[in-house]
Design a protein around this motif. Structure first.
Motif, PDB file in Angstrom:
ATOM      1  N   MET A   1     -20.468   7.735 -33.106  1.00  0.00           N
ATOM      2  CA  MET A   1     -19.028   7.563 -33.168  1.00  0.00           C
ATOM      3  C   MET A   1     -18.658   6.768 -34.423  1.00  0.00           C
ATOM      4  SD  MET A   1     -16.637   6.007 -30.199  1.00  0.00           S
ATOM      5  CE  MET A   1     -14.912   5.924 -30.399  1.00  0.00           C
ATOM      6  N   GLU A   2     -17.613   7.226 -35.107  1.00  0.00           N
ATOM      7  CA  GLU A   2     -17.151   6.581 -36.325  1.00  0.00           C
ATOM      8  C   GLU A   2     -16.570   5.198 -36.028  1.00  0.00           C
ATOM      9  OE1 GLU A   2     -14.247   7.738 -40.070  1.00  0.00           O
ATOM     10  OE2 GLU A   2     -13.940   8.713 -38.141  1.00  0.00           O
ATOM     11  N   LYS A   3     -16.911   4.236 -36.891  1.00  0.00           N
ATOM     12  CA  LYS A   3     -16.374   2.882 -36.739  1.00  0.00           C
ATOM     13  C   LYS A   3     -14.874   2.901 -37.025  1.00  0.00           C
ATOM     14  CE  LYS A   3     -16.993  -1.855 -38.351  1.00  0.00           C
ATOM     15  NZ  LYS A   3     -16.784  -2.492 -37.113  1.00  0.00           N
ATOM     16  N   ILE A   4     -14.107   2.276 -36.161  1.00  0.00           N
ATOM     17  CA  ILE A   4     -12.657   2.210 -36.339  1.00  0.00           C
ATOM     18  C   ILE A   4     -12.323   1.139 -37.366  1.00  0.00           C
ATOM     19  CG2 ILE A   4     -10.453   1.724 -35.227  1.00  0.00           C
ATOM     20  CD1 ILE A   4     -11.736   2.735 -32.604  1.00  0.00           C
ATOM     21  N   LYS A  25      -6.126  -8.304 -31.140  1.00  0.00           N
ATOM     22  CA  LYS A  25      -6.811  -7.481 -30.133  1.00  0.00           C
ATOM     23  C   LYS A  25      -7.881  -6.612 -30.787  1.00  0.00           C
ATOM     24  CE  LYS A  25      -7.507  -5.593 -26.105  1.00  0.00           C
ATOM     25  NZ  LYS A  25      -8.136  -6.315 -25.023  1.00  0.00           N
ATOM     26  N   ALA A  26      -7.526  -5.961 -31.890  1.00  0.00           N
ATOM     27  CA  ALA A  26      -8.485  -5.086 -32.570  1.00  0.00           C
ATOM     28  C   ALA A  26      -9.711  -5.867 -33.035  1.00  0.00           C
ATOM     29  CB  ALA A  26      -7.804  -4.399 -33.753  1.00  0.00           C
ATOM     30  N   ILE A  27      -9.488  -7.027 -33.629  1.00  0.00           N
ATOM     31  CA  ILE A  27     -10.625  -7.829 -34.104  1.00  0.00           C
ATOM     32  C   ILE A  27     -11.498  -8.262 -32.936  1.00  0.00           C
ATOM     33  CG2 ILE A  27     -11.228 -10.039 -35.189  1.00  0.00           C
ATOM     34  CD1 ILE A  27      -8.889  -9.466 -37.156  1.00  0.00           C
ATOM     35  N   SER A  28     -10.880  -8.579 -31.795  1.00  0.00           N
ATOM     36  CA  SER A  28     -11.670  -8.961 -30.613  1.00  0.00           C
ATOM     37  C   SER A  28     -12.541  -7.806 -30.132  1.00  0.00           C
ATOM     38  CB  SER A  28     -10.767  -9.454 -29.482  1.00  0.00           C
ATOM     39  OG  SER A  28     -10.121  -8.373 -28.832  1.00  0.00           O
ATOM     40  N   LEU A  29     -12.173  -6.576 -30.490  1.00  0.00           N
ATOM     41  CA  LEU A  29     -12.948  -5.389 -30.118  1.00  0.00           C
ATOM     42  C   LEU A  29     -13.923  -4.962 -31.221  1.00  0.00           C
ATOM     43  CD1 LEU A  29     -10.047  -3.318 -28.504  1.00  0.00           C
ATOM     44  CD2 LEU A  29     -11.888  -4.545 -27.307  1.00  0.00           C
ATOM     45  N   GLY A  30     -13.999  -5.771 -32.288  1.00  0.00           N
ATOM     46  CA  GLY A  30     -14.930  -5.477 -33.378  1.00  0.00           C
ATOM     47  C   GLY A  30     -14.390  -4.512 -34.414  1.00  0.00           C
ATOM     48  N   ILE A  31     -13.100  -4.284 -34.418  1.00  0.00           N
ATOM     49  CA  ILE A  31     -12.474  -3.370 -35.374  1.00  0.00           C
ATOM     50  C   ILE A  31     -12.143  -4.129 -36.649  1.00  0.00           C
ATOM     51  CG2 ILE A  31     -10.422  -1.946 -35.778  1.00  0.00           C
ATOM     52  CD1 ILE A  31     -10.407  -1.447 -32.702  1.00  0.00           C
ATOM     53  N   PRO A 110      -9.817   3.591 -44.145  1.00  0.00           N
ATOM     54  CA  PRO A 110      -9.368   3.304 -42.778  1.00  0.00           C
ATOM     55  C   PRO A 110      -9.346   4.571 -41.923  1.00  0.00           C
ATOM     56  CG  PRO A 110      -7.490   3.423 -44.249  1.00  0.00           C
ATOM     57  CD  PRO A 110      -8.717   3.523 -45.115  1.00  0.00           C
ATOM     58  N   THR A 111      -9.539   4.390 -40.636  1.00  0.00           N
ATOM     59  CA  THR A 111      -9.417   5.522 -39.714  1.00  0.00           C
ATOM     60  C   THR A 111      -7.989   5.620 -39.180  1.00  0.00           C
ATOM     61  OG1 THR A 111     -10.206   4.142 -37.894  1.00  0.00           O
ATOM     62  CG2 THR A 111     -11.845   5.496 -39.035  1.00  0.00           C
ATOM     63  N   GLN A 112      -7.246   4.512 -39.214  1.00  0.00           N
ATOM     64  CA  GLN A 112      -5.838   4.493 -38.831  1.00  0.00           C
ATOM     65  C   GLN A 112      -5.077   3.618 -39.821  1.00  0.00           C
ATOM     66  OE1 GLN A 112      -7.819   3.441 -35.865  1.00  0.00           O
ATOM     67  NE2 GLN A 112      -7.998   5.557 -35.243  1.00  0.00           N
ATOM     68  N   ILE A 113      -3.815   3.988 -40.050  1.00  0.00           N
ATOM     69  CA  ILE A 113      -2.941   3.218 -40.924  1.00  0.00           C
ATOM     70  C   ILE A 113      -1.658   2.922 -40.169  1.00  0.00           C
ATOM     71  CG2 ILE A 113      -1.608   3.221 -43.066  1.00  0.00           C
ATOM     72  CD1 ILE A 113      -3.764   5.100 -44.232  1.00  0.00           C
TER      73      ILE A 113
END
Length: 134
Positions: A1-4, A25-31, A110-113
């Motif tokens: 799976m691609e890293k977000i 939240k994203a950083i807490s999930l390792g994003i 980035p995978t999302q912007i």
């Protein structure tokens, strides 16, 4: 799976607050999070205890310092500034802005912007211009 990897693209230092919850939240999930700020905020106002700093620093220096401190506190991986003139989006060179944003996107992959909605969230001309460009 691609890293977000999420990238936020905003007009001014302090606009990142609009996605601060998402960032945390994203950083807490390792994003990984990177941010692009179009201007240094030189057309902004200082309305707090930092007004005394205006004797030795420009508004853009104060706002840039605050932006970098916010990025650090939030845990943002990397931040970029396009150096566009704050409050003068009607004169931004749209082709150059697009090229500069593409350069950062190609570097960061980035995978999302995330950016502003088409009304710029609050109708600010710089926000709306950046929403149109993004």
């Amino acid at each position: 799976m691609e890293k977000i990897k999420i990238m936020g693209i905003f007009a001014h230092p302090d606009d990142e607050f609009g996605m601060a919850g998402t960032i945390v939240k994203a950083i807490s999930l390792g994003i990984e999070i990177s941010l692009v700020c179009a201007t240094k905020g030189e057309a902004g106002k200082i309305r707090n205890e930092k007004q005394k700093l205006l004797k030795t620093m420009s508004i853009s220096q104060i706002r840039e310092e605050e932006y970098l401190a916010a990025c650090n506190k939030l845990g943002v991986s990397r931040s970029f500034n396009l150096g566009l003139e704050d409050g003068n989006s009607k004169n931004w060179n749209e082709k150059k802005v697009i090229s500069d944003i593409i350069d950062v996107i190609e570097k960061e992959c980035p995978t999302q912007i995330f950016s502003f909605d088409m009304n710029g969230v609050n109708g600010h001309p710089d926000h709306k211009a950046l929403a149109h460009i993004c």
